[in-house]
Design a protein around this motif. Structure first.
Motif, PDB file in Angstrom:
ATOM      1  N   THR A   1     -28.716 -40.611  15.742  1.00 28.09           N
ATOM      2  CA  THR A   1     -29.136 -40.388  14.349  1.00 28.09           C
ATOM      3  C   THR A   1     -29.491 -38.926  14.136  1.00 28.09           C
ATOM      4  OG1 THR A   1     -31.477 -40.790  14.826  1.00 28.09           O
ATOM      5  CG2 THR A   1     -30.104 -42.717  14.270  1.00 28.09           C
ATOM      6  N   TRP A   2     -29.641 -38.542  12.857  1.00 28.38           N
ATOM      7  CA  TRP A   2     -30.024 -37.162  12.582  1.00 28.38           C
ATOM      8  C   TRP A   2     -31.450 -36.889  13.055  1.00 28.38           C
ATOM      9  CZ3 TRP A   2     -34.151 -35.501   9.765  1.00 28.38           C
ATOM     10  CH2 TRP A   2     -34.740 -36.374   8.852  1.00 28.38           C
ATOM     11  N   GLU A   3     -32.296 -37.937  13.071  1.00 29.27           N
ATOM     12  CA  GLU A   3     -33.664 -37.740  13.564  1.00 29.27           C
ATOM     13  C   GLU A   3     -33.648 -37.400  15.058  1.00 29.27           C
ATOM     14  OE1 GLU A   3     -34.046 -40.645  10.077  1.00 29.27           O
ATOM     15  OE2 GLU A   3     -32.703 -40.389  11.791  1.00 29.27           O
ATOM     16  N   LYS A   4     -32.782 -38.117  15.814  1.00 26.50           N
ATOM     17  CA  LYS A   4     -32.657 -37.828  17.241  1.00 26.50           C
ATOM     18  C   LYS A   4     -32.036 -36.451  17.466  1.00 26.50           C
ATOM     19  CE  LYS A   4     -34.229 -41.658  19.112  1.00 26.50           C
ATOM     20  NZ  LYS A   4     -35.418 -41.655  20.012  1.00 26.50           N
ATOM     21  N   ALA A   5     -31.102 -36.095  16.591  1.00 29.73           N
ATOM     22  CA  ALA A   5     -30.486 -34.767  16.669  1.00 29.73           C
ATOM     23  C   ALA A   5     -31.523 -33.683  16.421  1.00 29.73           C
ATOM     24  CB  ALA A   5     -29.343 -34.662  15.662  1.00 29.73           C
ATOM     25  N   CYS A   6     -32.410 -33.968  15.479  1.00 33.56           N
ATOM     26  CA  CYS A   6     -33.493 -33.048  15.177  1.00 33.56           C
ATOM     27  C   CYS A   6     -34.368 -32.833  16.412  1.00 33.56           C
ATOM     28  CB  CYS A   6     -34.332 -33.600  14.020  1.00 33.56           C
ATOM     29  SG  CYS A   6     -35.723 -32.564  13.512  1.00 33.56           S
ATOM     30  N   GLU A   7     -34.703 -33.922  17.093  1.00 35.20           N
ATOM     31  CA  GLU A   7     -35.514 -33.843  18.308  1.00 35.20           C
ATOM     32  C   GLU A   7     -34.783 -33.083  19.414  1.00 35.20           C
ATOM     33  OE1 GLU A   7     -36.527 -37.832  19.355  1.00 35.20           O
ATOM     34  OE2 GLU A   7     -37.665 -38.197  17.507  1.00 35.20           O
ATOM     35  N   LYS A   8     -33.470 -33.296  19.510  1.00 34.03           N
ATOM     36  CA  LYS A   8     -32.689 -32.594  20.530  1.00 34.03           C
ATOM     37  C   LYS A   8     -32.686 -31.092  20.279  1.00 34.03           C
ATOM     38  CE  LYS A   8     -30.714 -34.141  23.456  1.00 34.03           C
ATOM     39  NZ  LYS A   8     -31.123 -34.349  24.868  1.00 34.03           N
ATOM     40  N   CYS A   9     -32.560 -30.699  19.022  1.00 37.20           N
ATOM     41  CA  CYS A   9     -32.588 -29.276  18.679  1.00 37.20           C
ATOM     42  C   CYS A   9     -33.930 -28.653  19.058  1.00 37.20           C
ATOM     43  CB  CYS A   9     -32.331 -29.088  17.187  1.00 37.20           C
ATOM     44  SG  CYS A   9     -30.627 -29.428  16.671  1.00 37.20           S
ATOM     45  N   ILE A  10     -35.011 -29.377  18.793  1.00 34.99           N
ATOM     46  CA  ILE A  10     -36.340 -28.882  19.152  1.00 34.99           C
ATOM     47  C   ILE A  10     -36.463 -28.742  20.667  1.00 34.99           C
ATOM     48  CG2 ILE A  10     -38.806 -29.441  19.165  1.00 34.99           C
ATOM     49  CD1 ILE A  10     -38.421 -30.758  16.434  1.00 34.99           C
ATOM     50  N   GLU A  11     -35.929 -29.734  21.399  1.00 35.04           N
ATOM     51  CA  GLU A  11     -35.971 -29.682  22.863  1.00 35.04           C
ATOM     52  C   GLU A  11     -35.207 -28.469  23.390  1.00 35.04           C
ATOM     53  OE1 GLU A  11     -34.856 -32.527  26.729  1.00 35.04           O
ATOM     54  OE2 GLU A  11     -34.227 -33.116  24.707  1.00 35.04           O
ATOM     55  N   ILE A  12     -34.041 -28.210  22.822  1.00 34.54           N
ATOM     56  CA  ILE A  12     -33.235 -27.043  23.237  1.00 34.54           C
ATOM     57  C   ILE A  12     -33.988 -25.750  22.980  1.00 34.54           C
ATOM     58  CG2 ILE A  12     -31.158 -25.709  22.712  1.00 34.54           C
ATOM     59  CD1 ILE A  12     -29.759 -28.436  22.150  1.00 34.54           C
ATOM     60  N   LEU A  13     -34.591 -25.648  21.803  1.00 30.36           N
ATOM     61  CA  LEU A  13     -35.311 -24.428  21.432  1.00 30.36           C
ATOM     62  C   LEU A  13     -36.556 -24.215  22.280  1.00 30.36           C
ATOM     63  CD1 LEU A  13     -34.883 -24.788  17.585  1.00 30.36           C
ATOM     64  CD2 LEU A  13     -33.990 -22.891  18.954  1.00 30.36           C
ATOM     65  N   ASN A  14     -37.274 -25.281  22.563  1.00 23.85           N
ATOM     66  CA  ASN A  14     -38.471 -25.147  23.383  1.00 23.85           C
ATOM     67  C   ASN A  14     -38.136 -24.825  24.829  1.00 23.85           C
ATOM     68  OD1 ASN A  14     -40.329 -25.559  21.319  1.00 23.85           O
ATOM     69  ND2 ASN A  14     -40.366 -27.771  21.598  1.00 23.85           N
ATOM     70  N   ASN A  15     -36.926 -25.163  25.244  1.00 23.02           N
ATOM     71  CA  ASN A  15     -36.466 -24.802  26.578  1.00 23.02           C
ATOM     72  C   ASN A  15     -36.199 -23.308  26.652  1.00 23.02           C
ATOM     73  OD1 ASN A  15     -35.238 -25.168  29.263  1.00 23.02           O
ATOM     74  ND2 ASN A  15     -33.307 -24.794  28.211  1.00 23.02           N
ATOM     75  N   GLU A  16     -35.578 -22.770  25.611  1.00 22.22           N
ATOM     76  CA  GLU A  16     -35.296 -21.334  25.507  1.00 22.22           C
ATOM     77  C   GLU A  16     -34.915 -21.036  24.058  1.00 22.22           C
ATOM     78  OE1 GLU A  16     -32.956 -17.994  28.122  1.00 22.22           O
ATOM     79  OE2 GLU A  16     -31.839 -19.809  27.632  1.00 22.22           O
ATOM     80  N   GLY A  17     -35.418 -19.931  23.544  1.00 22.59           N
ATOM     81  CA  GLY A  17     -35.044 -19.532  22.194  1.00 22.59           C
ATOM     82  C   GLY A  17     -36.025 -19.917  21.112  1.00 22.59           C
ATOM     83  N   ALA A  18     -37.218 -20.394  21.473  1.00 21.16           N
ATOM     84  CA  ALA A  18     -38.207 -20.749  20.454  1.00 21.16           C
ATOM     85  C   ALA A  18     -38.522 -19.537  19.585  1.00 21.16           C
ATOM     86  CB  ALA A  18     -39.480 -21.268  21.113  1.00 21.16           C
ATOM     87  N   GLY A  19     -38.580 -19.760  18.275  1.00 18.22           N
ATOM     88  CA  GLY A  19     -38.905 -18.694  17.344  1.00 18.22           C
ATOM     89  C   GLY A  19     -37.709 -17.938  16.807  1.00 18.22           C
ATOM     90  N   HIS A  20     -36.525 -18.158  17.381  1.00 21.57           N
ATOM     91  CA  HIS A  20     -35.374 -17.351  16.983  1.00 21.57           C
ATOM     92  C   HIS A  20     -34.597 -17.990  15.824  1.00 21.57           C
ATOM     93  CE1 HIS A  20     -32.133 -14.457  17.303  1.00 21.57           C
ATOM     94  NE2 HIS A  20     -32.796 -13.812  18.245  1.00 21.57           N
ATOM     95  N   THR A  21     -33.561 -18.747  16.111  1.00 20.43           N
ATOM     96  CA  THR A  21     -32.629 -19.175  15.071  1.00 20.43           C
ATOM     97  C   THR A  21     -32.123 -20.593  15.320  1.00 20.43           C
ATOM     98  OG1 THR A  21     -31.876 -16.880  14.794  1.00 20.43           O
ATOM     99  CG2 THR A  21     -30.451 -18.610  13.905  1.00 20.43           C
ATOM    100  N   LEU A  22     -31.915 -21.321  14.225  1.00 21.66           N
ATOM    101  CA  LEU A  22     -31.242 -22.620  14.269  1.00 21.66           C
ATOM    102  C   LEU A  22     -30.279 -22.676  13.096  1.00 21.66           C
ATOM    103  CD1 LEU A  22     -32.504 -26.107  15.068  1.00 21.66           C
ATOM    104  CD2 LEU A  22     -31.499 -25.773  12.829  1.00 21.66           C
ATOM    105  N   ILE A  23     -29.145 -23.346  13.292  1.00 22.03           N
ATOM    106  CA  ILE A  23     -28.131 -23.449  12.238  1.00 22.03           C
ATOM    107  C   ILE A  23     -27.908 -24.918  11.918  1.00 22.03           C
ATOM    108  CG2 ILE A  23     -25.789 -22.836  11.536  1.00 22.03           C
ATOM    109  CD1 ILE A  23     -27.176 -21.204  14.659  1.00 22.03           C
ATOM    110  N   ILE A  24     -27.864 -25.249  10.637  1.00 23.10           N
ATOM    111  CA  ILE A  24     -27.554 -26.610  10.220  1.00 23.10           C
ATOM    112  C   ILE A  24     -26.416 -26.583   9.208  1.00 23.10           C
ATOM    113  CG2 ILE A  24     -29.416 -26.559   8.497  1.00 23.10           C
ATOM    114  CD1 ILE A  24     -29.615 -29.622   8.817  1.00 23.10           C
ATOM    115  N   HIS A  25     -25.460 -27.468   9.395  1.00 24.06           N
ATOM    116  CA  HIS A  25     -24.362 -27.643   8.445  1.00 24.06           C
ATOM    117  C   HIS A  25     -24.545 -29.015   7.806  1.00 24.06           C
ATOM    118  CE1 HIS A  25     -22.170 -24.086   9.882  1.00 24.06           C
ATOM    119  NE2 HIS A  25     -22.679 -24.416  11.052  1.00 24.06           N
TER     120      HIS A  25
END
Length: 488
Positions: A351-375
Motif C-alpha cells: 500500500t502507499w502507507e507501507k511505501a511511505c514507511e519504506k521511504c522513511i526507513e531508507i532516509l533514516n538509514n542514510e540521507g535524512a534531511g535531504h530530498t524525497l521525490i513523489i510522483h
C-alpha cells in the motif's frame, strides 16, 4: 619544503589577501556589487563548455554535455534569481513597527568544492559570496584541482575587471588535508561553506568556525498508483542519467505499490532500464561500497557501460540505468544507500502507507534531511508525505536532480542543499546569498516602562474579571441544581 607546509602557508596568504579584499567589498554600493556579480556570471557562462570538458577530463566523472548545463545553471539561473536581491545596506524597513534591517557581510568564506560538481559549484559559491559582500577562498578537491583553478582564474579576472579587489575570489593551488584544515580553522575565516563527503562536512562543523554543510543525499522516488507512470519513469531516468547521477539530489531508489509493480517494471525496461538478476545484483553490490562502508569512488559518475565492465556484467547495449530489486534497508545493503552513478534500488510495498514507511526507513538509514521525490496526482497522499517525511525538499512530479537544485522547481537555485537539523546541517535551505549575511536590526523605542506596567495591570485585571465571571456562572448553576433537586 614539505608539501603540507607550503599548502598551509599558501592558505594563510590567501586568507590575508581575502580579508583585505573583503573590507573593500564591504564598503561598496549595491550597484557596484551587482556589477561584479554580473561579470562573474557572464565570464562563467561564456566558458561553460570549456570548463565542462576540463572537469570531465580531469575527474572522469559524468558527461561534459551535462556539465555545460550545470555551468549554465550555476551562472545564468543563479544570477537571474539573485540579481535583484537587496544585500547591501538597508534591506528592509517596517515604519509601523519602527524596525530597520541592515545587511552585514559575514566576512571571509571558506568554500570547499567537491569533485562531482567542481566547476559549477565554484561558480555558484563565488557568485553568492560576492553578492553578499564577502570574499571567498576555495579548497578544491584534489581530483579536480586544475578545472577548479581555471574556473577561479576566469571568474576572478572578470570580477577584478568589473571593480572587485584583488584576492576577493581565490583558490588553493596546493590542496592538502593540512592546508584545508588550516583554512577551516583560521581565525579570520567567518564561515565555512562545505559541499562534499560526510567526513569533510563533519570536519567543517568541528573546526570551531561557523559552518553550513550538507549531508549525503539518498532520495527515494515513490511512484504512487495515480501517477502518470510513463512520465514518472521518464523523469526518473532523465534525472538519474543526468551527468551520470553525480548530483546529490538525484534518485537513489524507486518505491512502488504492488498493484502497479508490473506496469512500472515494464515501463522502466521500455525506457532503457536494465534489471539485474540476483547473481548480477550481488556481483555489482560488491563494487558499490568499499570495505569501510563508504561509496566506491570508482563507480561515481561512470556510465552504465563502464560500471558493467568493471563488475563483469553482460548488460544489453544502450541500457541507461542498472536496477536491482531489493527488500532490505541498512548500512550493509548497497542498493539502499547513496549511489552517485546510474544505479537504482527497486522496492515494492502493498500500500502507499507501507511505501511511505519504506521511504522513511531508507532516509533514516542514510540521507535524512535531504530530498524525497513523489510522483502522484493524489493531493491528499502528497500532503501526507509532506507532513511525515524527514526531508528538507519534497519534490512532486519532477526529476530529483534538477528539481532539488531549483532548475525545474521554484526552489532557490543552488548547488549546496541544506539538510536541516535532522541531517546534521545548520539550515534546511537551498543556500543563497541571504544565508551568507548577518542582519543588524535597528529597533526604535515604541513605549516606556510605564506602558509595560499599565499593560501588565490591565492584563491582571482582565484575568481577575474572567475569574469573577466564572465564579458567578458557577453560583448560578449551583442554584439551578438546588432548585431542581427540591422539585424532585
Amino acid at each position: 619544503m614539505d608539501k603540507d607546509l607550503v599548502s598551509i602557508q599558501e592558505v594563510r596568504n590567501l586568507i590575508a589577501n581575502a580579508k583585505l579584499a573583503q573590507k573593500k567589498l564591504g564598503q561598496m554600493s549595491q550597484n557596484e556589487i551587482d556589477k561584479i556579480v554580473k561579470a562573474i556570471c557572464d565570464s562563467a557562462y561564456n566558458n561553460a563548455e570549456k570548463l565542462a570538458k576540463m572537469a570531465e577530463e580531469e575527474t572522469g566523472f559524468g558527461k561534459w554535455q551535462d556539465k555545460i548545463v550545470k555551468n549554465t545553471f550555476a551562472s545564468k539561473s543563479v544570477y537571474e534569481y539573485i540579481k535583484d536581491l537587496k544585500t547591501v545596506g538597508i534591506i528592509n524597513e517596517d515604519k509601523d513597527k519602527k524596525l530597520i534591517e541592515v545587511a552585514v557581510p559575514v566576512g571571509v568564506i571558506a568554500g570547499l568544492i567537491p569533485s562531482t560538481n567542481p566547476t559549477s559549484t565554484a561558480i555558484y559559491k563565488a557568485m553568492i559570496a560576492i553578492k553578499a559582500g564577502n570574499s571567498i577562498v576555495f579548497s578544491p578537491h584534489p581530483m579536480a584541482t586544475k578545472c577548479i583553478l581555471e574556473t577561479v582564474r576566469i571568474i576572478s579576472q572578470a570580477a577584478v575587471a568589473a571593480g572587485a579587489p584583488e584576492g576577493a575570489i581565490a583558490c588553493m593551488s596546493i590542496p592538502t588535508m593540512q592546508g584545508t584544515d588550516q583554512l577551516m580553522k583560521h581565525n579570520d575565516i567567518s564561515l565555512i561553506l562545505a559541499t562534499g563527503g560526510t567526513p569533510m562536512v563533519k570536519a567543517a562543523y568541528s573546526s570551531g568556525n561557523p559552518a553550513i554543510g550538507v549531508g549525503p543525499g539518498n532520495g527515494p522516488a515513490f511512484i504512487e498508483k495515480s501517477a502518470d507512470i510513463a512520465l514518472a519513469v521518464k523523469r526518473i531516468l532523465d534525472s538519474k542519467t543526468f551527468d551520470n547521477g553525480t548530483i546529490c539530489a538525484s534518485e537513489q531508489s524507486i518505491v512502488v505499490e504492488s498493484c502497479t509493480k508490473d506496469k512500472v517494471i515494464s515501463e522502466l525496461k521500455a525506457q532503457g532500464a536494465y534489471f539485474l538478476n540476483k547473481e548480477e545484483a550481488d556481483r555489482l553490490a560488491g563494487f558499490i561500497l568499499r570495505s569501510n562502508g563508504s561509496m566506491n569512488p570508482q563507480i561515481v559518475g561512470k556510465s552504465v557501460e563502464a560500471i558493467a565492465k568493471m563488475a563483469n556484467l553482460n548488460v544489453s547495449t544502450g541500457a541507461r540505468v542498472l536496477i536491482a530489486q531489493e527488500t532490505n534497508v541498512g548500512h550493509d545493503y548497497p542498493y539502499s544507500r547513496e549511489k552517485l552513478a546510474p544505479i537504482l534500488g527497486f522496492y515494492c510495498e502493498e500500500t502507499w502507507e507501507k511505501a511511505c514507511e519504506k521511504c522513511i526507513e531508507i532516509l533514516n538509514n542514510e540521507g535524512a534531511g535531504h530530498t524525497l521525490i513523489i510522483h502522484s496526482n493524489n493531493e491528499a497522499i502528497i500532503r501526507e508525505f509532506a507532513l511525515k517525511k524527514p526531508v528538507s525538499r519534497l519534490l512532486v512530479n519532477t526529476p530529483g536532480s534538477l528539481g532539488g537544485i531549483g532548475a525545474t522547481t521554484s526552489l532557490v537555485p543552488a548547488l549546496t542543499l541544506g539538510c536541516g537539523a535532522v541531517g546534521g546541517s545548520a539550515t534546511s535551505d537551498n543556500i543563497g546569498p541571504m544565508n551568507l549575511i548577518n542582519i543588524r536590526r535597528m529597533a526604535y523605542g515604541t513605549g516606556e516602562i510605564e506602558d509595560i506596567v499599565d499593560r501588565n495591570n490591565t492584563a491582571s485585571s482582565s484575568i481577575k474579571s474572567e475569574s469573577l465571571n466564572e465564579d458567578s456562572i458557577n453560583l448560578i448553576v449551583e442554584k439551578i441544581m438546588e432548585k431542581l433537586r427540591s422539585q424532585l
